[in-house]
Design a protein around this motif. Structure first.
Motif, PDB file in Angstrom:
ATOM      1  N   GLN A   1      -0.017 -11.079   4.630  1.00 24.62           N
ATOM      2  CA  GLN A   1      -0.003 -10.529   5.988  1.00 24.62           C
ATOM      3  C   GLN A   1      -1.349  -9.888   6.294  1.00 24.62           C
ATOM      4  O   GLN A   1      -1.881  -9.127   5.487  1.00 24.62           O
ATOM      5  CB  GLN A   1       1.118  -9.506   6.136  1.00 24.62           C
ATOM      6  CG  GLN A   1       2.476 -10.143   6.092  1.00 24.62           C
ATOM      7  CD  GLN A   1       3.550  -9.197   6.560  1.00 24.62           C
ATOM      8  OE1 GLN A   1       3.371  -7.988   6.579  1.00 24.62           O
ATOM      9  NE2 GLN A   1       4.684  -9.745   6.928  1.00 24.62           N
ATOM     10  N   GLN A   2      -1.878 -10.177   7.456  1.00 17.76           N
ATOM     11  CA  GLN A   2      -3.225  -9.740   7.817  1.00 17.76           C
ATOM     12  C   GLN A   2      -3.405  -8.229   7.833  1.00 17.76           C
ATOM     13  O   GLN A   2      -4.492  -7.735   7.559  1.00 17.76           O
ATOM     14  CB  GLN A   2      -3.589 -10.297   9.189  1.00 17.76           C
ATOM     15  CG  GLN A   2      -4.634 -11.366   9.107  1.00 17.76           C
ATOM     16  CD  GLN A   2      -5.015 -11.857  10.488  1.00 17.76           C
ATOM     17  OE1 GLN A   2      -4.238 -11.775  11.438  1.00 17.76           O
ATOM     18  NE2 GLN A   2      -6.209 -12.380  10.600  1.00 17.76           N
ATOM     19  N   ASP A   3      -2.377  -7.474   8.156  1.00 17.73           N
ATOM     20  CA  ASP A   3      -2.504  -6.025   8.289  1.00 17.73           C
ATOM     21  C   ASP A   3      -2.517  -5.297   6.940  1.00 17.73           C
ATOM     22  O   ASP A   3      -2.695  -4.084   6.896  1.00 17.73           O
ATOM     23  CB  ASP A   3      -1.357  -5.464   9.131  1.00 17.73           C
ATOM     24  CG  ASP A   3      -1.398  -5.980  10.556  1.00 17.73           C
ATOM     25  OD1 ASP A   3      -2.454  -6.508  10.967  1.00 17.73           O
ATOM     26  OD2 ASP A   3      -0.387  -5.862  11.259  1.00 17.73           O
ATOM     27  N   TYR A   4      -2.309  -6.021   5.850  1.00 15.24           N
ATOM     28  CA  TYR A   4      -2.232  -5.401   4.525  1.00 15.24           C
ATOM     29  C   TYR A   4      -3.171  -6.126   3.566  1.00 15.24           C
ATOM     30  O   TYR A   4      -3.435  -7.318   3.718  1.00 15.24           O
ATOM     31  CB  TYR A   4      -0.797  -5.470   3.980  1.00 15.24           C
ATOM     32  CG  TYR A   4       0.179  -4.749   4.868  1.00 15.24           C
ATOM     33  CD1 TYR A   4       0.408  -3.385   4.713  1.00 15.24           C
ATOM     34  CD2 TYR A   4       0.853  -5.424   5.881  1.00 15.24           C
ATOM     35  CE1 TYR A   4       1.289  -2.707   5.545  1.00 15.24           C
ATOM     36  CE2 TYR A   4       1.737  -4.755   6.719  1.00 15.24           C
ATOM     37  CZ  TYR A   4       1.946  -3.399   6.550  1.00 15.24           C
ATOM     38  OH  TYR A   4       2.808  -2.735   7.376  1.00 15.24           O
ATOM     39  N   LEU A   5      -3.665  -5.388   2.576  1.00 15.92           N
ATOM     40  CA  LEU A   5      -4.562  -5.981   1.593  1.00 15.92           C
ATOM     41  C   LEU A   5      -3.811  -6.526   0.383  1.00 15.92           C
ATOM     42  O   LEU A   5      -4.134  -7.593  -0.124  1.00 15.92           O
ATOM     43  CB  LEU A   5      -5.587  -4.934   1.120  1.00 15.92           C
ATOM     44  CG  LEU A   5      -6.559  -4.426   2.179  1.00 15.92           C
ATOM     45  CD1 LEU A   5      -7.371  -3.264   1.638  1.00 15.92           C
ATOM     46  CD2 LEU A   5      -7.471  -5.546   2.634  1.00 15.92           C
ATOM     47  N   PHE A   6      -2.817  -5.764  -0.097  1.00 15.00           N
ATOM     48  CA  PHE A   6      -2.151  -6.107  -1.344  1.00 15.00           C
ATOM     49  C   PHE A   6      -0.631  -6.019  -1.211  1.00 15.00           C
ATOM     50  O   PHE A   6      -0.117  -5.302  -0.362  1.00 15.00           O
ATOM     51  CB  PHE A   6      -2.601  -5.159  -2.467  1.00 15.00           C
ATOM     52  CG  PHE A   6      -4.091  -5.105  -2.630  1.00 15.00           C
ATOM     53  CD1 PHE A   6      -4.778  -6.168  -3.206  1.00 15.00           C
ATOM     54  CD2 PHE A   6      -4.808  -4.010  -2.197  1.00 15.00           C
ATOM     55  CE1 PHE A   6      -6.155  -6.129  -3.351  1.00 15.00           C
ATOM     56  CE2 PHE A   6      -6.187  -3.959  -2.333  1.00 15.00           C
ATOM     57  CZ  PHE A   6      -6.862  -5.023  -2.916  1.00 15.00           C
ATOM     58  N   THR A   7       0.053  -6.723  -2.119  1.00 17.04           N
ATOM     59  CA  THR A   7       1.511  -6.707  -2.181  1.00 17.04           C
ATOM     60  C   THR A   7       1.940  -6.622  -3.640  1.00 17.04           C
ATOM     61  O   THR A   7       1.376  -7.310  -4.489  1.00 17.04           O
ATOM     62  CB  THR A   7       2.100  -7.984  -1.555  1.00 17.04           C
ATOM     63  OG1 THR A   7       1.754  -8.025  -0.169  1.00 17.04           O
ATOM     64  CG2 THR A   7       3.605  -8.040  -1.691  1.00 17.04           C
ATOM     65  N   ILE A   8       2.928  -5.774  -3.908  1.00 15.59           N
ATOM     66  CA  ILE A   8       3.557  -5.730  -5.222  1.00 15.59           C
ATOM     67  C   ILE A   8       4.760  -6.651  -5.158  1.00 15.59           C
ATOM     68  O   ILE A   8       5.596  -6.514  -4.267  1.00 15.59           O
ATOM     69  CB  ILE A   8       4.022  -4.302  -5.577  1.00 15.59           C
ATOM     70  CG1 ILE A   8       2.826  -3.358  -5.679  1.00 15.59           C
ATOM     71  CG2 ILE A   8       4.829  -4.301  -6.877  1.00 15.59           C
ATOM     72  CD1 ILE A   8       3.211  -1.887  -5.739  1.00 15.59           C
ATOM     73  N   SER A   9       4.828  -7.602  -6.078  1.00 14.54           N
ATOM     74  CA  SER A   9       6.015  -8.447  -6.214  1.00 14.54           C
ATOM     75  C   SER A   9       6.735  -7.965  -7.461  1.00 14.54           C
ATOM     76  O   SER A   9       6.123  -7.870  -8.528  1.00 14.54           O
ATOM     77  CB  SER A   9       5.635  -9.919  -6.348  1.00 14.54           C
ATOM     78  OG  SER A   9       5.054 -10.381  -5.150  1.00 14.54           O
ATOM     79  N   ALA A  10       8.007  -7.622  -7.325  1.00 11.54           N
ATOM     80  CA  ALA A  10       8.758  -7.049  -8.451  1.00 11.54           C
ATOM     81  C   ALA A  10      10.162  -7.621  -8.510  1.00 11.54           C
ATOM     82  O   ALA A  10      10.734  -8.023  -7.501  1.00 11.54           O
ATOM     83  CB  ALA A  10       8.824  -5.532  -8.305  1.00 11.54           C
TER      84      ALA A  10
END
Length: 199
Positions: A72-81
């Motif tokens: 998503q453009q508005d965020y830099l990183f994502t945690i997948s858990a």
């Protein structure tokens, strides 16, 4: 009088432009440092897609996680858990020079903010490990009817097998103590202090 006002406006605009430029440079430096730290972790997967992260986590135990770039453009990183309900994703927000988890509006002000993404992940990993299955969740305790799922982060999934040096560095960091007091060559001390996290 008009000339003075114009000069004042130009001076104000120049100062504002300089301030905005410093903020942009500061953000660029902070994000650059965050990415540099993340690349040392081994559990940062870069541009991995959400469906690929889901495949990696599919057979993992609850609390297994990885970090990737956000789609998503508005965020830099994502945690997948991995949760009790299956793989899930939690975005990391960057605002005003700080990183924090994205959440519902009512919870956002209560969430801690961090100078780096690795500090953020380390905080929640230590919280999850300390509280164990009885707590340490990143979301409020699930009410039976709400469908809310507890999110634990205990075990990172490495993109590749970490080096023995890196595993030792993390173990030494977990043990605590001052690196500079260890009877080691300066080169090793520099290596240890280059990544001072517990995860």
């Amino acid at each position: 009088m008009t000339g003075h006002s114009s000069d004042s406006t130009e001076t104000f605009n120049e100062r504002r432009s300089e301030t905005e430029s410093r903020v942009v440079d500061s953000d660029r430096n902070r994000i650059g440092a965050a990415i540099k730290d993340l690349k040392k972790t081994g559990w940062y997967w870069g541009s991995l897609k959400a469906n690929e992260a889901q495949e990696i986590l599919q057979d993992a135990s609850e609390g297994t996680f990885l970090l990737r770039d956000s789609s998503q453009q508005d965020y830099l990183f994502t945690i997948s858990a991995m949760t009790s309900a299956g793989p899930t994703n939690l975005r990391i927000e960057y605002t005003e020079g700080k990183f924090k988890l994205d959440s519902v509006v009512l919870v956002k002000p209560k969430l801690e903010q961090f100078d780096s993404v690795v500090h953020l992940v380390e905080h929640y990993v230590l919280l999850s490990r300390t509280c164990g299955r009885g707590g340490g969740q990143l979301s409020p305790s699930p009410a039976p009817h709400s469908g809310t799922v507890r999110l634990l982060m205990t075990t990172p999934v490495y993109e590749a097998t970490p080096s023995l040096q890196h595993i030792c560095r993390v173990s030494i960091n977990k043990a605590g103590g001052r690196i500079q007091d260890l009877p080691l060559p300066n080169r090793l001390k520099d290596y240890l202090t280059d990544y001072s996290y517990h995860v």
